[in-house]
Design an enzyme around this catalytic site. Sequence first.
Site, PDB file in Angstrom:
ATOM      1  N   PRO A   1       0.777  -1.250   0.000  1.00  0.00           N
ATOM      2  CA  PRO A   1       0.000   0.000   0.000  1.00  0.00           C
ATOM      3  C   PRO A   1       0.807   1.297   0.000  1.00  0.00           C
ATOM      4  CG  PRO A   1       0.024  -0.944   2.195  1.00  0.00           C
ATOM      5  CD  PRO A   1       0.733  -1.918   1.308  1.00  0.00           C
ATOM      6  N   CYS A   2       1.452   1.583  -1.121  1.00  0.00           N
ATOM      7  CA  CYS A   2       2.186   2.840  -1.239  1.00  0.00           C
ATOM      8  C   CYS A   2       1.238   4.037  -1.230  1.00  0.00           C
ATOM      9  CB  CYS A   2       3.066   2.832  -2.479  1.00  0.00           C
ATOM     10  SG  CYS A   2       2.225   2.409  -4.013  1.00  0.00           S
ATOM     11  N   HIS A   3      -0.044   3.806  -1.486  1.00  0.00           N
ATOM     12  CA  HIS A   3      -1.023   4.896  -1.439  1.00  0.00           C
ATOM     13  C   HIS A   3      -1.225   5.413  -0.017  1.00  0.00           C
ATOM     14  CE1 HIS A   3      -3.402   1.221  -0.778  1.00  0.00           C
ATOM     15  NE2 HIS A   3      -4.210   1.978  -0.055  1.00  0.00           N
TER      16      HIS A   3
END
Length: 183
Positions: A140-142
């Site tokens: 989850p780089c978001h």
Amino acid sequence: MAAVDSVVCWTPYLNEDWTLIVAASPQGLCYVGLPGTGRSDLETFLQKHFAGWAWEQEADRLRDVTLQLDEYFSGSRRHFELDLDFRGTPFQVAVWQALGEIPYGETWTYRAVAQAVGRPKAVRAVGAANGQNPIPIVVPCHRVIGSNGTLTGYRGGLALKQRLLRLEGLDLPSSEEQARFGL
């Protein structure tokens, strides 16, 4: 015919108005192409990280991936349980593994990720590694935001980043909205 241990399987994944391309090696999920990317982006990734490997469109071998994505997008999955095959530098892999530690519905700053990998001054390098994450959404780089709380760059665009965070129960204004309203 290529040996099974040197084949990357891929398939398009359809969700609402998005098409994502997902791919996995025998070791695990290695690629998620965000909306707006296509088969040529997958080919570039495979040529760089899986040179000499065969690749085949094979939806059945990726059924667990697509099922878990369905569950995530419907709001019933908060954590992916998939084997992952990271292909990057040791620093990038450390950053991507740290991203996996960010809980659903929470955000960390780039500085917090840098501290998590034991390189507190490497904030910009963390940002670069974050932008090179080959398995977004699942890794989850978001969930990484600027130190001032703003949404910062996202390879899929800030609207997609904001949409993913809203799916997880966060309603952070985009950096453009914050600038417009003087936040």
